[in-house]
Motif scaffolding. Structure first.
Motif, PDB file in Angstrom:
ATOM      1  N   THR A   1       0.812  -1.218   0.000  1.00 37.31           N
ATOM      2  CA  THR A   1       0.000   0.000   0.000  1.00 37.31           C
ATOM      3  C   THR A   1       0.846   1.269   0.000  1.00 37.31           C
ATOM      4  N   ALA A   2       2.135   1.165  -0.290  1.00 36.09           N
ATOM      5  CA  ALA A   2       3.007   2.344  -0.223  1.00 36.09           C
ATOM      6  C   ALA A   2       2.567   3.424  -1.209  1.00 36.09           C
ATOM      7  N   VAL A   3       2.215   3.025  -2.426  1.00 37.43           N
ATOM      8  CA  VAL A   3       1.765   3.993  -3.432  1.00 37.43           C
ATOM      9  C   VAL A   3       0.413   4.578  -3.026  1.00 37.43           C
ATOM     10  N   ALA A   4      -0.466   3.728  -2.481  1.00 41.81           N
ATOM     11  CA  ALA A   4      -1.786   4.198  -2.034  1.00 41.81           C
ATOM     12  C   ALA A   4      -1.647   5.290  -0.988  1.00 41.81           C
ATOM     13  N   LYS A   5      -0.693   5.133  -0.072  1.00 46.02           N
ATOM     14  CA  LYS A   5      -0.495   6.137   0.974  1.00 46.02           C
ATOM     15  C   LYS A   5       0.037   7.449   0.394  1.00 46.02           C
ATOM     16  N   THR A   6       0.835   7.364  -0.668  1.00 39.80           N
ATOM     17  CA  THR A   6       1.293   8.574  -1.336  1.00 39.80           C
ATOM     18  C   THR A   6       0.111   9.350  -1.909  1.00 39.80           C
ATOM     19  N   ILE A   7      -0.804   8.652  -2.583  1.00 40.86           N
ATOM     20  CA  ILE A   7      -1.973   9.295  -3.178  1.00 40.86           C
ATOM     21  C   ILE A   7      -2.880   9.855  -2.091  1.00 40.86           C
TER      22      ILE A   7
ATOM     23  N   GLY B   1      -0.440  -4.348 -11.498  1.00 41.58           N
ATOM     24  CA  GLY B   1      -1.439  -4.377 -10.436  1.00 41.58           C
ATOM     25  C   GLY B   1      -0.909  -3.776  -9.149  1.00 41.58           C
ATOM     26  N   GLY B   2       0.367  -4.028  -8.861  1.00 44.03           N
ATOM     27  CA  GLY B   2       0.964  -3.532  -7.628  1.00 44.03           C
ATOM     28  C   GLY B   2       1.103  -2.030  -7.578  1.00 44.03           C
ATOM     29  N   ASN B   3       1.243  -1.383  -8.731  1.00 44.14           N
ATOM     30  CA  ASN B   3       1.390   0.076  -8.734  1.00 44.14           C
ATOM     31  C   ASN B   3       0.073   0.773  -9.061  1.00 44.14           C
ATOM     32  N   ASP B   4      -0.613   0.334 -10.102  1.00 44.69           N
ATOM     33  CA  ASP B   4      -1.793   1.066 -10.567  1.00 44.69           C
ATOM     34  C   ASP B   4      -3.016   0.899  -9.670  1.00 44.69           C
ATOM     35  N   ALA B   5      -3.287  -0.311  -9.194  1.00 42.40           N
ATOM     36  CA  ALA B   5      -4.470  -0.498  -8.341  1.00 42.40           C
ATOM     37  C   ALA B   5      -4.330   0.278  -7.038  1.00 42.40           C
ATOM     38  N   GLN B   6      -3.114   0.471  -6.598  1.00 41.71           N
ATOM     39  CA  GLN B   6      -2.901   1.206  -5.344  1.00 41.71           C
ATOM     40  C   GLN B   6      -3.331   2.663  -5.456  1.00 41.71           C
TER      41      GLN B   6
ATOM     42  N   GLN C   1      -8.243  11.916   9.586  1.00 43.81           N
ATOM     43  CA  GLN C   1      -7.147  11.392   8.781  1.00 43.81           C
ATOM     44  C   GLN C   1      -7.013   9.889   9.013  1.00 43.81           C
ATOM     45  N   LEU C   2      -6.845   9.151   7.923  1.00 45.96           N
ATOM     46  CA  LEU C   2      -6.682   7.701   7.990  1.00 45.96           C
ATOM     47  C   LEU C   2      -5.223   7.362   7.719  1.00 45.96           C
ATOM     48  N   ASP C   3      -4.614   6.596   8.611  1.00 40.27           N
ATOM     49  CA  ASP C   3      -3.203   6.256   8.449  1.00 40.27           C
ATOM     50  C   ASP C   3      -2.998   4.871   7.851  1.00 40.27           C
ATOM     51  N   HIS C   4      -4.079   4.227   7.409  1.00 43.96           N
ATOM     52  CA  HIS C   4      -3.962   2.926   6.774  1.00 43.96           C
ATOM     53  C   HIS C   4      -5.050   2.792   5.717  1.00 43.96           C
ATOM     54  N   VAL C   5      -4.849   1.845   4.812  1.00 44.40           N
ATOM     55  CA  VAL C   5      -5.834   1.564   3.770  1.00 44.40           C
ATOM     56  C   VAL C   5      -6.691   0.394   4.237  1.00 44.40           C
ATOM     57  N   PRO C   6      -8.012   0.573   4.380  1.00 47.53           N
ATOM     58  CA  PRO C   6      -8.871  -0.523   4.849  1.00 47.53           C
ATOM     59  C   PRO C   6      -8.793  -1.744   3.936  1.00 47.53           C
ATOM     60  N   LEU C   7      -8.925  -2.918   4.532  1.00 45.38           N
ATOM     61  CA  LEU C   7      -8.811  -4.162   3.773  1.00 45.38           C
ATOM     62  C   LEU C   7      -9.851  -4.249   2.668  1.00 45.38           C
ATOM     63  N   TRP C   8     -11.100  -3.825   2.955  1.00 41.88           N
ATOM     64  CA  TRP C   8     -12.136  -3.931   1.932  1.00 41.88           C
ATOM     65  C   TRP C   8     -11.840  -3.018   0.747  1.00 41.88           C
ATOM     66  N   VAL C   9     -11.132  -1.910   0.984  1.00 43.44           N
ATOM     67  CA  VAL C   9     -10.723  -1.033  -0.110  1.00 43.44           C
ATOM     68  C   VAL C   9      -9.684  -1.739  -0.981  1.00 43.44           C
TER      69      VAL C   9
END
Length: 332
Positions: free
Chosen positions: A61-67, A189-194, A211-219
């Protein structure tokens, strides 16, 4: 049901729609070369890419956290801002898909978010670190995408290819290219889906006002599934451009291009850098082409691809800004 919750549901659905479109828009990234070299049939290539896109989407989720945090701070998040960014990115993706241009879904989303953010609070709310990280990926990934295949092809030629007959090269690299295509789909998938995971987390922050500091599993799971479904649909217009119109490919060429691009994308994902899988594989194909001779690459087609790259950033900033203003003006 409260109006804000309805808005959130619409935004999340739009985000998954973007992810789905991203899947069929960028299917060519993973499978164009393997289809062009006839290593896989179109149906086999799409099926493999769909599965590996999902697997790759579940690996971080590193890229997701950047976005979600490093483009526009979560404290400025609103549903209108997220909606404007997504509408802008979806419009640009569909337009470039219709034109058969392999533009960047990643940069369409990120710079649409920048444009919507500017409309919401001015340039002062944009996080320089995140934009700089994105621009770094924008510049370095295609440059490396062009250079790494040239180096890898030179090493292969010196260590392996010069000792093999042409027929043996084709036979052996047909099998190896299947693995390289799977690796490319995995890294995509590892970069774009994030990126979709990140924008969905940003929307949740807007709704809950926290503020959310993590990406929920269902997301994570829903974004992975949407991209996999989109990939299964396929994007034949771009597949034709990427696989058949840039350079004539053989299995060894496809293996080198896909392996080089996948290594670059996977490294960027681990560093949290949102890169364009389209830019990277496009320039990798061009890099492989130049090893056959400069004239072997159809530079006119390559020029159309570069044109789409150059246009994406300013067009999406303007689109994101305009759509956000329109949403506020109409009260949608």
């Amino acid at each position: 049901m409260e109006l804000a919750l309805i808005g959130l549901i619409v935004i999340l659905a739009l985000a998954l729609a973007f992810d789905f479109i991203n899947g069929f828009h960028d299917t060519a990234n993973a499978i164009a070369t393997s289809v062009a070299t006839k290593v896989l049939t179109p149906a086999q290539a799409i099926g493999m890419a769909a599965v590996m896109n999902v697997v790759g989407a579940l690996t971080g989720t590193a890229v997701a956290k950047t976005i979600a945090t490093d483009i526009v701070p979560q404290r400025f998040a609103t549903l209108e801002l997220v909606g404007a960014a997504l509408l802008s990115a979806v419009f640009w993706n569909l337009y470039t898909w219709w034109r058969g241009l392999p533009s960047s879904s990643s940069h369409a989303l990120i710079f649409s978010l920048v444009g919507a953010g500017v409309a919401a609070g001015g340039w002062g709310i944009i996080v320089p670190k995140g934009v700089t990280k994105t621009l770094t990926g924008l510049v370095t990934s295609p440059v490396l995408g062009f250079l790494v295949p040239i180096v890898l092809m030179a090493l292969l030629s010196w260590l392996v290819l010069r000792h093999m007959r042409p027929r043996s090269v084709t036979r052996n690299f047909r099998w190896l290219q299947i693995f390289s295509a799977a690796f490319m789909a995995f890294s995509h998938g590892g970069n774009d889906a994030q990126k979709t995971m990140g924008i969905m987390t940003f929307a949740l922050s807007a709704y809950f006002g926290a503020q959310l500091d993590h990406v929920p599993l269902w997301v994570i799971l829903s974004a992975a599934a949407a991209m996999g479904l989109g990939t299964a649909v396929g994007g034949w217009r771009i597949i034709r451009t990427m696989g058949f119109k840039v350079v004539d490919l053989k299995p060894v060429d496809g293996f080198v291009a896909e392996t080089s691009a996948a290594l670059i994308i996977e490294t960027a994902s681990r560093l949290g850098i949102p890169v364009s899988t389209t830019h990277t594989i496009s320039t990798s194909i061009m890099g492989v082409g130049t090893t056959k001779g400069f004239r072997k690459v159809k530079w006119q087609v390559a020029g159309r691809i570069v044109q789409a790259w150059v246009l994406t950033i300013p067009v999406c900033i303007v689109l994101g800004w305009a759509i956000h203003k329109l949403i506020l003006l109409t009260g949608v």
